[in-house]
Design a protein around this motif. Structure first.
Motif, short mmCIF file in Angstrom:
data_model
loop_
_atom_site.label_atom_id
_atom_site.label_comp_id
_atom_site.label_asym_id
_atom_site.label_seq_id
_atom_site.Cartn_x
_atom_site.Cartn_y
_atom_site.Cartn_z
N GLU A 59 0.85 -1.19 0.00
CA GLU A 59 0.00 0.00 0.00
C GLU A 59 0.89 1.24 0.00
O GLU A 59 2.10 1.16 0.21
CB GLU A 59 -0.92 -0.02 1.22
CG GLU A 59 -1.95 -1.13 1.15
CD GLU A 59 -2.93 -1.09 2.31
OE1 GLU A 59 -2.82 -0.18 3.18
OE2 GLU A 59 -3.79 -1.96 2.35
N ASN A 60 0.29 2.39 -0.21
CA ASN A 60 1.03 3.65 -0.29
C ASN A 60 1.32 4.22 1.09
O ASN A 60 0.54 4.05 2.03
CB ASN A 60 0.25 4.67 -1.12
CG ASN A 60 0.14 4.24 -2.56
OD1 ASN A 60 0.91 3.43 -3.06
ND2 ASN A 60 -0.84 4.79 -3.25
N LEU A 61 2.42 4.94 1.20
CA LEU A 61 2.80 5.68 2.39
C LEU A 61 2.08 7.03 2.35
O LEU A 61 2.00 7.65 1.30
CB LEU A 61 4.31 5.90 2.39
CG LEU A 61 4.91 6.87 3.40
CD1 LEU A 61 4.75 6.33 4.81
CD2 LEU A 61 6.37 7.12 3.08
N THR A 62 1.53 7.47 3.49
CA THR A 62 0.86 8.76 3.57
C THR A 62 1.52 9.62 4.64
O THR A 62 1.78 9.14 5.74
CB THR A 62 -0.64 8.58 3.91
OG1 THR A 62 -1.23 7.73 2.93
CG2 THR A 62 -1.36 9.91 3.92
N LEU A 63 1.80 10.87 4.28
CA LEU A 63 2.42 11.82 5.21
C LEU A 63 1.56 13.08 5.31
O LEU A 63 1.00 13.52 4.31
CB LEU A 63 3.81 12.21 4.72
CG LEU A 63 4.83 11.09 4.60
CD1 LEU A 63 6.02 11.57 3.79
CD2 LEU A 63 5.26 10.62 5.96
N GLN A 64 1.50 13.64 6.51
CA GLN A 64 0.78 14.89 6.73
C GLN A 64 1.69 15.85 7.48
O GLN A 64 2.48 15.43 8.33
CB GLN A 64 -0.49 14.66 7.55
CG GLN A 64 -1.51 13.81 6.85
CD GLN A 64 -2.76 13.63 7.68
OE1 GLN A 64 -2.84 14.04 8.84
NE2 GLN A 64 -3.76 13.01 7.09
N TRP A 65 1.57 17.16 7.17
CA TRP A 65 2.38 18.16 7.84
C TRP A 65 1.66 19.50 7.84
O TRP A 65 0.80 19.75 7.00
CB TRP A 65 3.76 18.29 7.19
CG TRP A 65 3.75 18.85 5.81
CD1 TRP A 65 3.96 20.15 5.44
CD2 TRP A 65 3.49 18.15 4.59
NE1 TRP A 65 3.86 20.30 4.08
CE2 TRP A 65 3.57 19.07 3.53
CE3 TRP A 65 3.19 16.82 4.28
CZ2 TRP A 65 3.37 18.73 2.21
CZ3 TRP A 65 3.00 16.48 2.96
CH2 TRP A 65 3.09 17.42 1.94
N GLY A 66 2.03 20.35 8.79
CA GLY A 66 1.47 21.69 8.86
C GLY A 66 2.07 22.58 7.80
O GLY A 66 3.28 22.57 7.58
N THR A 67 1.23 23.34 7.13
CA THR A 67 1.67 24.23 6.06
C THR A 67 2.54 25.36 6.61
O THR A 67 2.16 26.01 7.58
CB THR A 67 0.45 24.83 5.33
OG1 THR A 67 -0.35 23.77 4.84
CG2 THR A 67 0.85 25.74 4.21
N ALA A 81 -3.45 24.39 9.38
CA ALA A 81 -3.61 24.01 7.98
C ALA A 81 -2.69 22.81 7.70
O ALA A 81 -1.48 22.91 7.88
CB ALA A 81 -3.26 25.18 7.06
N ILE A 82 -3.27 21.69 7.27
CA ILE A 82 -2.53 20.44 7.08
C ILE A 82 -2.50 20.07 5.60
O ILE A 82 -3.54 20.01 4.94
CB ILE A 82 -3.18 19.29 7.88
CG1 ILE A 82 -3.16 19.58 9.38
CG2 ILE A 82 -2.50 17.96 7.58
CD1 ILE A 82 -1.79 19.56 10.01
N GLU A 83 -1.30 19.81 5.08
CA GLU A 83 -1.11 19.27 3.74
C GLU A 83 -0.83 17.78 3.88
O GLU A 83 -0.33 17.33 4.91
CB GLU A 83 0.09 19.92 3.05
CG GLU A 83 -0.07 21.41 2.81
CD GLU A 83 1.19 22.01 2.23
OE1 GLU A 83 1.44 21.82 1.02
OE2 GLU A 83 1.92 22.66 2.99
N SER A 84 -1.13 17.00 2.84
CA SER A 84 -0.78 15.58 2.88
C SER A 84 -0.33 15.12 1.50
O SER A 84 -0.67 15.73 0.49
CB SER A 84 -1.96 14.74 3.38
OG SER A 84 -3.00 14.73 2.45
N ILE A 85 0.44 14.07 1.52
CA ILE A 85 0.92 13.48 0.27
C ILE A 85 0.86 11.97 0.40
O ILE A 85 1.09 11.42 1.47
CB ILE A 85 2.35 13.96 -0.07
CG1 ILE A 85 2.67 13.67 -1.52
CG2 ILE A 85 3.38 13.38 0.84
CD1 ILE A 85 3.40 14.75 -2.22
N GLU A 86 0.50 11.32 -0.69
CA GLU A 86 0.46 9.86 -0.75
C GLU A 86 1.58 9.43 -1.69
O GLU A 86 1.72 9.96 -2.79
CB GLU A 86 -0.89 9.41 -1.28
CG GLU A 86 -1.09 7.92 -1.26
CD GLU A 86 -2.48 7.53 -1.72
OE1 GLU A 86 -2.67 6.34 -2.01
OE2 GLU A 86 -3.37 8.40 -1.80
#
Length: 146
Positions: free
Chosen positions: A59-67, A131-136
């Motif tokens: 499965e894909n790795l998901t990351l979230q971080w504050g803008t 504000a949270i950005e995420s990337i898969e």
């Protein structure tokens, strides 16, 4: 010195992209992996199927971080994929868990990883959340090492 008789905490970790450390992620979802079983039976065998191994899936790795103003590196990485430069965008990356003193502990290495989805933050003037950005991130294999 931290007590290594117990488990690591899940709140301190880093992302390494091609030997460059990226920090400041609020959440990292380490993906599961599995091997698909294939059923097989020959005509002269008992009426029970055998389970043979088949394809491995990750499965894909998901990351979230504050803008922030300086959080463009991962967005630019995704932009390479949008522009059709997927082969140039592939990176070997790792998520590294830190111990209580900030020293590296277990790590998950991801091979030939590239971002498949970027999600910008939802903005709401009546809310006080960060504000949270995420990337898969898709990849071609995962290994846990210490």
């Amino acid at each position: 010195m931290p007590d290594r008789h117990g488990p690591y905490r899940n709140s301190r970790y880093l992302l390494e992209i091609d030997d460059t450390i990226q920090a400041g992620f609020s959440e990292a979802t380490i993906p599961s992996n599995s091997t698909e079983p294939t059923e097989y039976r020959e005509g002269n065998e008992s009426p029970t199927v055998r389970k043979l191994w088949s394809l491995n899936t990750f499965e894909n790795l998901t990351l979230q971080w504050g803008t922030t103003d300086d959080s463009m590196a991962i967005f630019e990485w995704r932009k390479m994929v949008e522009q059709g430069q997927v082969d140039d965008a592939r990176r070997d990356i790792a998520v590294i868990v830190l111990d209580e003193e900030g020293q590296p502990g277990p790590r998950w290495n991801f091979v030939r990883a590239w971002p498949v989805n970027y999600d910008a933050p939802d903005l709401n003037a009546t809310d006080s959340q960060v504000a949270i950005e995420s990337i898969e991130i898709a990849h071609e294999g995962m290994e846990r090492v210490e």
